[in-house]
Motif scaffolding. Structure first.
Motif, PDB file in Angstrom:
ATOM      1  N   UNK A   1       7.123  22.401  50.119  1.00 59.88           N
ATOM      2  CA  UNK A   1       6.591  21.653  50.780  1.00 59.88           C
ATOM      3  C   UNK A   1       6.760  21.508  51.914  1.00 59.88           C
ATOM      4  N   UNK A   2       8.190  21.379  52.318  1.00 65.87           N
ATOM      5  CA  UNK A   2       8.694  20.571  53.900  1.00 65.87           C
ATOM      6  C   UNK A   2       7.787  22.240  54.990  1.00 65.87           C
ATOM      7  N   UNK A   3       7.282  23.309  54.310  1.00 70.29           N
ATOM      8  CA  UNK A   3       7.470  24.453  55.534  1.00 70.29           C
ATOM      9  C   UNK A   3       6.190  24.281  55.333  1.00 70.29           C
ATOM     10  N   UNK A   4       5.109  24.239  54.515  1.00 74.33           N
ATOM     11  CA  UNK A   4       4.121  23.591  54.257  1.00 74.33           C
ATOM     12  C   UNK A   4       3.301  22.931  54.888  1.00 74.33           C
ATOM     13  N   UNK A   5       4.131  21.381  55.237  1.00 76.33           N
ATOM     14  CA  UNK A   5       3.725  20.169  56.600  1.00 76.33           C
ATOM     15  C   UNK A   5       3.963  20.589  58.130  1.00 76.33           C
ATOM     16  N   UNK A   6       5.154  21.261  58.069  1.00 75.82           N
ATOM     17  CA  UNK A   6       5.696  22.296  59.456  1.00 75.82           C
ATOM     18  C   UNK A   6       4.556  22.670  59.970  1.00 75.82           C
ATOM     19  N   UNK A   7       4.266  23.963  59.104  1.00 67.60           N
ATOM     20  CA  UNK A   7       3.595  24.676  60.137  1.00 67.60           C
ATOM     21  C   UNK A   7       1.270  23.831  59.842  1.00 67.60           C
ATOM     22  N   UNK A   8       0.793  23.150  59.236  1.00 69.62           N
ATOM     23  CA  UNK A   8       0.170  22.370  59.553  1.00 69.62           C
ATOM     24  C   UNK A   8       0.450  21.283  60.655  1.00 69.62           C
ATOM     25  N   UNK A   9       1.962  20.575  61.027  1.00 74.99           N
ATOM     26  CA  UNK A   9       1.901  19.905  61.685  1.00 74.99           C
ATOM     27  C   UNK A   9       1.525  21.050  63.419  1.00 74.99           C
ATOM     28  N   UNK A  10       2.035  21.822  63.275  1.00 76.72           N
ATOM     29  CA  UNK A  10       2.078  23.024  64.108  1.00 76.72           C
ATOM     30  C   UNK A  10       1.022  23.677  64.840  1.00 76.72           C
ATOM     31  N   UNK A  11      -0.012  23.905  63.601  1.00 79.79           N
ATOM     32  CA  UNK A  11      -1.329  24.220  63.457  1.00 79.79           C
ATOM     33  C   UNK A  11      -2.011  23.187  64.142  1.00 79.79           C
ATOM     34  N   UNK A  12      -1.810  22.125  63.684  1.00 81.18           N
ATOM     35  CA  UNK A  12      -2.944  20.630  64.587  1.00 81.18           C
ATOM     36  C   UNK A  12      -2.529  20.181  65.675  1.00 81.18           C
ATOM     37  N   UNK A  13      -1.341  20.654  66.100  1.00 79.29           N
ATOM     38  CA  UNK A  13      -0.558  20.449  67.632  1.00 79.29           C
ATOM     39  C   UNK A  13      -1.863  21.410  68.128  1.00 79.29           C
ATOM     40  N   UNK A  14      -1.431  22.974  67.892  1.00 83.10           N
ATOM     41  CA  UNK A  14      -2.031  23.732  68.813  1.00 83.10           C
ATOM     42  C   UNK A  14      -3.036  24.023  68.951  1.00 83.10           C
ATOM     43  N   UNK A  15      -4.163  23.446  67.803  1.00 78.59           N
ATOM     44  CA  UNK A  15      -5.896  23.061  68.123  1.00 78.59           C
ATOM     45  C   UNK A  15      -5.628  22.311  68.937  1.00 78.59           C
ATOM     46  N   UNK A  16      -5.092  20.492  69.050  1.00 78.21           N
ATOM     47  CA  UNK A  16      -4.971  19.615  70.101  1.00 78.21           C
ATOM     48  C   UNK A  16      -4.988  20.397  71.348  1.00 78.21           C
ATOM     49  N   UNK A  17      -3.323  20.880  71.632  1.00 78.51           N
ATOM     50  CA  UNK A  17      -3.754  21.351  72.781  1.00 78.51           C
ATOM     51  C   UNK A  17      -4.485  22.361  73.397  1.00 78.51           C
ATOM     52  N   UNK A  18      -5.838  23.393  72.517  1.00 76.67           N
ATOM     53  CA  UNK A  18      -6.375  23.993  73.000  1.00 76.67           C
ATOM     54  C   UNK A  18      -8.152  23.069  73.635  1.00 76.67           C
ATOM     55  N   UNK A  19      -7.732  21.887  73.182  1.00 77.66           N
ATOM     56  CA  UNK A  19      -9.524  20.970  73.269  1.00 77.66           C
ATOM     57  C   UNK A  19      -8.588  20.384  74.327  1.00 77.66           C
ATOM     58  N   UNK A  20      -7.260  20.107  74.346  1.00 77.55           N
ATOM     59  CA  UNK A  20      -7.146  19.080  75.725  1.00 77.55           C
ATOM     60  C   UNK A  20      -6.967  20.480  77.729  1.00 77.55           C
ATOM     61  N   UNK A  21      -6.652  21.388  76.469  1.00 79.50           N
ATOM     62  CA  UNK A  21      -6.916  22.751  77.865  1.00 79.50           C
ATOM     63  C   UNK A  21      -8.672  22.806  78.229  1.00 79.50           C
ATOM     64  N   UNK A  22      -9.189  22.512  77.109  1.00 76.22           N
ATOM     65  CA  UNK A  22     -10.958  23.191  77.069  1.00 76.22           C
ATOM     66  C   UNK A  22     -11.570  21.381  78.263  1.00 76.22           C
ATOM     67  N   UNK A  23     -10.771  20.731  77.758  1.00 76.80           N
ATOM     68  CA  UNK A  23     -11.586  19.475  78.993  1.00 76.80           C
ATOM     69  C   UNK A  23     -10.984  19.161  80.627  1.00 76.80           C
ATOM     70  N   UNK A  24      -9.761  20.587  80.841  1.00 75.57           N
ATOM     71  CA  UNK A  24      -9.210  20.257  82.181  1.00 75.57           C
ATOM     72  C   UNK A  24     -10.135  20.546  83.160  1.00 75.57           C
TER      73      UNK A  24
END
Length: 251
Positions: A1-24
């Motif tokens: 379960x901890x691994x799944x949470x970690x992967x989910x958090x990383x995926x969420x952070x990556x999506x936010x980073x890509x959204x941020x980059x698109x608005x620069x």
């Protein structure tokens, strides 16, 4: 379960980073050497922006580009669903920089092109449809040829009547369309967009060609990563680009 949470958090952070980059907002300062450049044009600057799509052009961008003497929109000023009020506002922002030239992109023709032409006329935007703009300082001239029309058809003979002795820049949305133009040896440099630099690149894996300056057909060709995005409002490995290009003679 901890691994799944970690992967989910990383995926969420990556999506936010890509959204941020698109608005620069990014203005790349560049120099373009044109051996035949007339002396009055040395040091003049061209601001090139392509693939705006759904984005709004902010005042911060126009302030960064205030040194420009000419603005070229390399197609995809908009896409289906973008309100005319936003298009007009973007044009007025770009007009704060300098005279504005426009070439058609594939997404622009999804709008009512007749209405767009009326808007361009009202805002004093020069539309290049397989035609040439004369940029003149005193008795010296630089030509800017715009390839493509409202059907995205490129006239192969666009450059046939241009003088060999005058510098010639080509503005075109899709760089691949240059293959259809004859007399390419007349071109000193070309500016294009369309590919978004791939928009999302993981190493060399991407659906589109990388952005940057290339040397093709015997002249420098800029393929811009563009200002906006298409389909997904995300970027990775293909940062937002607009270009403030300073012209220089060989000397």
């Amino acid at each position: 379960m901890t691994f799944i949470k970690y992967v989910t958090a990383c995926a969420g952070a990556c999506l936010l980073w890509m959204l941020f980059n698109a608005g620069r907002t990014n203005v790349v300062q560049e120099e373009l050497v044109v051996p035949s450049l007339p002396a009055p044009f040395a040091g003049k600057r061209v601001f090139f922006i392509s693939d705006i799509h759904r984005r709004s052009v902010p005042e911060s961008l126009t302030r960064k580009a205030q040194q420009a003497d000419l603005v070229i929109i390399g197609g995809d000023l908009l896409e289906k669903g973008v309100p005319y009020s936003r298009i007009r506002r973007n044009l007025r922002r770009l007009k704060q920089i300098g005279p504005v030239l426009f070439v058609w992109g594939n997404n622009d023709i999804e709008k009512n092109t007749g209405h767009l032409l009326q808007l361009f006329e009202e805002e004093g935007v020069t539309v290049l449809e397989n035609s040439t703009y004369t940029w003149q300082i005193g008795g010296s001239v630089v030509r800017v040829a715009g390839a493509g029309d409202r059907r995205l058809s490129v006239d192969p003979l666009l450059l046939q009547h241009t003088a060999d002795t005058e510098p010639l820049f080509l503005a075109i949305h899709d760089p691949a369309a240059i293959w259809h133009i004859k007399d390419r040896s007349r071109i000193d440099a070309a500016l294009s967009g369309h590919t978004h630099g791939g928009q999302i690149r993981i190493g060399n894996l991407s659906p589109g060609e990388p952005a940057g300056w290339k040397y093709r057909f015997g002249f420098p060709l800029l393929i811009s990563s563009g200002f906006g995005t298409t389909k997904l409002p995300m970027r990775l490995g293909a940062p937002v680009e607009t270009h403030l290009i300073k012209l220089k003679s060989r000397s």
